[in-house]
Write a protein that holds these residues in place. Structure first.
Motif, short mmCIF file in Angstrom:
data_model
loop_
_atom_site.label_atom_id
_atom_site.label_comp_id
_atom_site.label_asym_id
_atom_site.label_seq_id
_atom_site.Cartn_x
_atom_site.Cartn_y
_atom_site.Cartn_z
N ASP A 147 0.82 -1.21 0.00
CA ASP A 147 0.00 0.00 0.00
C ASP A 147 0.86 1.26 0.00
O ASP A 147 0.47 2.28 -0.58
N ASN B 58 -3.89 -3.56 -4.75
CA ASN B 58 -2.87 -4.37 -4.10
C ASN B 58 -3.04 -5.82 -4.55
O ASN B 58 -3.97 -6.49 -4.13
N ARG C 74 -1.27 -8.41 -3.93
CA ARG C 74 -1.00 -9.43 -2.91
C ARG C 74 -2.23 -9.68 -2.06
O ARG C 74 -2.52 -10.83 -1.70
N GLU C 75 -2.98 -8.63 -1.75
CA GLU C 75 -4.21 -8.79 -0.98
C GLU C 75 -5.34 -9.31 -1.86
O GLU C 75 -6.32 -9.87 -1.36
N THR C 76 -5.22 -9.11 -3.18
CA THR C 76 -6.28 -9.53 -4.11
C THR C 76 -5.65 -10.34 -5.23
O THR C 76 -5.34 -9.81 -6.31
#
Length: 404
Positions: free
Chosen positions: A216, A232, A234-236
């Motif tokens: 982020d 993002n 990595r988060e999605t």
């Protein structure tokens, strides 16, 4: 810093210069122990060449492969090679077109001069790889065909990044089957050199940019550089669908994919029907199992997968004129001293832990007296000049400029 050609008589050439060579006997992936600092006499200047006093040189993922003698980048690295493809400097022994004192940066190759026919591009002829010496030295002799004038008002460090990162991004965005137009939506991937270049050039052309990153904090930097949306990855993990969601169901017109096998499926999913995915790198590796999904997305979406190989001299010159006209300045980050070249390589290599090659240095000290700069996916070496300090997150910094 003066941006005009120096008219006074140049100082005499030194009898000994500092440079780096690659020793195959000492090669390792990280740290870059194969990179050896040494000295030599100034280079001879063959016919058709000019002598440059180097002020900055920029590292890319390609330079890492060369330094490792990786089979992913043919031809094999010759022991004793002076590495690094990209740089900027002052002409010392000039020509009618480029007289002594002219500020120049280097185009990627001499074989691909005109137009868009990639058959003219000889990858083996690129400097800083194989047996063709590069620019990680205080003085270098290069062919006149490689020289491009530095945009008016641009400093040495950002100018060094133009030759490959910004020229490749220009090729991807404006030289394919559907050039970017105002109002188009462009997806960029991470914060490597080509990705930052694509973001800045697309914004300057009036496009809307969706940027991805694993962090982020980095996404905030990308927003500051002009990205309208940030995801993002990595988060999605299914970020192709997420890109469509943030756009209200609409896919993007263009994707600049630097990840390769590990990212291309999400890229084609993010692209609209009839959209273009430009493959410009493989920092995410080459071993992913793609399966049939990519083929189905491309065929039933009428989408185009386009490989982008560097840029012709004409493309580089077009890019330089556009950069000057729109006030685009390459983003530059952290500084390493000249004797810390190995650490600079290691810093760029650290970005390989992310699938799209994220590398951002968040403090920016410009010490243009034998120093190396690390920026978003590229490193700059500088040898003479003045000392200044900037905050990379300060929009007033000349190295953190967002075009109007």
């Amino acid at each position: 810093m003066s941006t005009t050609a120096t008219m006074s008589s140049p100082t005499p050439l030194p009898t000994e210069i500092s440079l780096y060579r690659i020793s195959l006997a000492h090669i390792s992936a990280v740290p870059f122990t194969g990179l050896q600092r040494t000295t030599s006499a100034p280079p001879a200047v063959p016919p058709g060449h000019v002598l440059l006093k180097m002020h900055a040189a920029a590292l890319s993922h390609r330079d890492l492969l060369v330094a490792r003698n990786s089979p992913e980048h043919p031809p094999p690295t010759a022991s004793g090679l002076i590495p690094v493809l990209d740089g900027a400097g002052t002409v010392r022994t000039g020509t009618a077109r480029f007289p002594a004192g002219t500020r120049v940066f280097l185009a990627p190759n001499t074989t691909w001069q005109q137009g868009g026919d990639v058959r003219d591009c000889d990858v083996a002829a690129h400097d800083g790889g194989g047996a063709a010496h590069g620019v990680l030295a205080q003085y270098v002799a290069v062919r006149e065909e490689k020289l491009v004038r530095v945009p008016q008002g641009m400093g040495w460090a950002p100018a060094a990044a133009l030759g490959t990162a910004y020229a490749t991004a220009w090729n991807a965005l404006f030289c394919g089957p559907a050039p970017v137009r105002p109002g188009d939506v462009v997806l960029t991937m991470g914060s490597g050199g080509v990705s930052i270049a694509a973001l800045q050039l697309a914004v300057a052309a009036g496009a809307t940019v969706v940027a991805t990153s694993s962090c982020d904090e980095k996404l905030e930097v990308l927003r500051a550089l002009g990205a309208a949306h940030a995801v993002n990855y990595r988060e999605t993990p299914e970020w192709g669908a997420e890109v469509r969601r943030v756009l209200g169901g609409r896919g993007v017109d263009h994707v600049v994919d630097v990840g390769g096998a590990g990212t291309v499926l999400q890229s084609v999913r993010a692209a609209r029907q009839g959209g273009v995915v430009s493959l410009v790198g493989f920092v995410g590796g080459l071993k992913a199992e793609l399966g049939p999904e990519v083929v189905l997305e491309v065929i039933f979406g009428g989408k185009t997968l386009r490989g982008v190989l560097s840029a012709s001299k004409m493309m580089v010159e077009d890019m330089a004129r556009a950069v000057e006209a729109r006030g685009v300045v390459p983003y530059v980050g952290k500084v390493f001293k000249w004797e810390q070249a190995k650490a600079a390589y290691d810093a760029v290599a650290a970005g390989e832990t992310d699938t799209e090659g994220d590398t951002i240095a968040c403090t920016c000290e410009i010490n243009v007296d034998a120093s190396i700069f690390v920026g978003c996916g590229f490193v700059e070496l500088a040898i003479t000049g003045e000392r200044k300090e900037y905050d990379c997150h300060d929009s007033s910094s000349p190295h953190h400029h967002v075009p109007d």
